[in-house]
Design an enzyme around this catalytic site. Structure first.
Site, mmCIF file in Angstrom:
data_model
loop_
_atom_site.group_PDB
_atom_site.id
_atom_site.type_symbol
_atom_site.label_atom_id
_atom_site.label_comp_id
_atom_site.label_asym_id
_atom_site.label_seq_id
_atom_site.Cartn_x
_atom_site.Cartn_y
_atom_site.Cartn_z
ATOM 1 N N ASN A 10 0.863 -1.186 0.000
ATOM 2 C CA ASN A 10 0.000 0.000 0.000
ATOM 3 C C ASN A 10 0.903 1.241 0.000
ATOM 4 O OD1 ASN A 10 -1.804 2.043 0.549
ATOM 5 N ND2 ASN A 10 -2.261 1.376 2.649
ATOM 6 N N LYS A 12 0.066 4.265 -0.327
ATOM 7 C CA LYS A 12 -0.597 5.457 0.246
ATOM 8 C C LYS A 12 -0.401 6.659 -0.686
ATOM 9 C CE LYS A 12 -0.022 3.369 4.732
ATOM 10 N NZ LYS A 12 0.005 3.525 6.171
ATOM 11 N N HIS A 95 -9.503 1.464 4.808
ATOM 12 C CA HIS A 95 -8.231 1.627 5.520
ATOM 13 C C HIS A 95 -8.446 2.579 6.705
ATOM 14 C CE1 HIS A 95 -4.128 2.736 6.484
ATOM 15 N NE2 HIS A 95 -3.769 1.610 5.888
ATOM 16 N N GLU A 97 -6.776 4.921 7.848
ATOM 17 C CA GLU A 97 -6.522 6.351 7.573
ATOM 18 C C GLU A 97 -7.767 6.997 6.967
ATOM 19 O OE1 GLU A 97 -2.916 5.641 5.413
ATOM 20 O OE2 GLU A 97 -1.930 5.143 7.304
ATOM 21 N N GLU A 165 -5.519 -4.766 10.669
ATOM 22 C CA GLU A 165 -4.469 -3.784 10.909
ATOM 23 C C GLU A 165 -4.766 -3.030 12.211
ATOM 24 O OE1 GLU A 165 -2.396 -2.626 6.991
ATOM 25 O OE2 GLU A 165 -4.141 -1.351 7.199
ATOM 26 N N GLY A 171 2.400 2.366 10.740
ATOM 27 C CA GLY A 171 3.368 3.448 10.572
ATOM 28 C C GLY A 171 4.096 3.832 11.850
ATOM 29 N N SER A 211 3.319 -1.990 10.384
ATOM 30 C CA SER A 211 4.768 -2.036 10.616
ATOM 31 C C SER A 211 5.409 -3.374 10.226
ATOM 32 C CB SER A 211 5.090 -1.683 12.071
ATOM 33 O OG SER A 211 4.708 -0.342 12.346
#
Ligand code: PGA
Length: 254
Positions: A10, A12, A95, A97, A165, A171, A211
């Site tokens: 991904n 992003k 996702h 985010e 996730e 991250g 991560s």
């Protein structure tokens, strides 16, 4: 049943078209040679068409990072499932985010999942709990609600992928342990089995994300419930991503 491992990168909101083209050119050859694992790259929308041209004839697949649920019309700035259908095979949906920054709800995510399945695209449905929910012991409630609502009114889930996730691991460099991720993914599979059917739960691939890197991928791939990984930061580093895919292919072979 044996499930084909899947590693998805991904990217992003990173890479211009030129940077994406350069990156895909670097990775395509080595990735193409690795067998026994499905490889998916998810660049930004604007790079999907040039990426597709580079990957013609390769076994490396493409995914989009988002989609809108309507087919066409007055939705300025949105991209529909039919627009993606001949550009890629997978679409990341929900996702964290997008849930946290854009405010996507489980209901919206459900509409998106149904819309992509309708045109034959495969959703990579992301679910996961926050650090606070985890500390308060609400993880199973949160994940259960996400799966329940996001897969509502879905009668045909073939090809669907779920990515677990934990938000606190994305991250941050602080991944879950392989053992904890395995237990949680086992819970998710059990939930899918009760909600849908045991056969579907057995077939659906469930990835870990958060991560993941070339050093810890084996810890995840050696777990029986974990079918692969959704990789963020490390998927932008060609050597790291190739190493992750290679290790994934070796780990599930034994
Ligand atoms: P990360 O991101 O690997 O950089 O933690 C994973 C993701 O957001 O899918």
């Amino acid at each position: 049943m044996s499930r084909m491992p899947l590693i998805a990168g991904n990217w992003k909101m990173n890479t211009t078209v030129k940077e994406a083209v350069d990156l895909i050119k670097k990775m395509a050859g080595p990735l193409n040679k690795i067998q026994g694992v499905e490889k998916v790259i998810c660049p930004p929308f604007v790079s999907l068409a040039p990426a597709q041209a580079i990957l013609k004839g390769s076994n490396v697949k493409l995914g989009a990072q988002n989609v809108f649920y309507e087919e066409k019309g007055a939705y300025t700035g949105e991209i529909s499932p039919p627009m993606l259908a001949d550009l890629c095979e997978y679409v990341i949906i929900g996702h964290s985010e997008r849930r946290q920054i854009i405010g996507e709800t489980n209901d919206v995510i459900n509409r998106k999942v149904r819309a992509v399945i309708n045109v034959g695209l495969k959703p990579i449905l992301c679910i996961g709990e926050t650090a606070k929910e985890n500390e308060e012991g609400k993880m199973q409630d949160v994940l259960g609600r996400q799966i329940f609502t996001c897969s509502d009114k879905l009668y045909f889930l073939s090809g669907m992928v779920i990515a677990y996730e934990p938000i606190w691991a994305i991250g941050t460099g602080k991944s879950a342990t392989g053992d904890d991720a395995n237990k949680t993914i086992g819970f998710i599979r059990g939930f899918v089995s009760r909600l849908h059917t045991p056969d579907l739960a057995d077939a659906v691939r469930i990835l870990y994300g958060g991560s993941v890197n070339a050093t810890n991928i084996n810890e995840f791939m050696s777990q029986p419930e974990i079918d692969g990984a959704l990789v963020g930061g490390a998927s932008l580093q060609p050597e790291d991503f190739i190493s992750i895919v290679k290790q994934a292919s070796e780990s599930k072979r034994s």
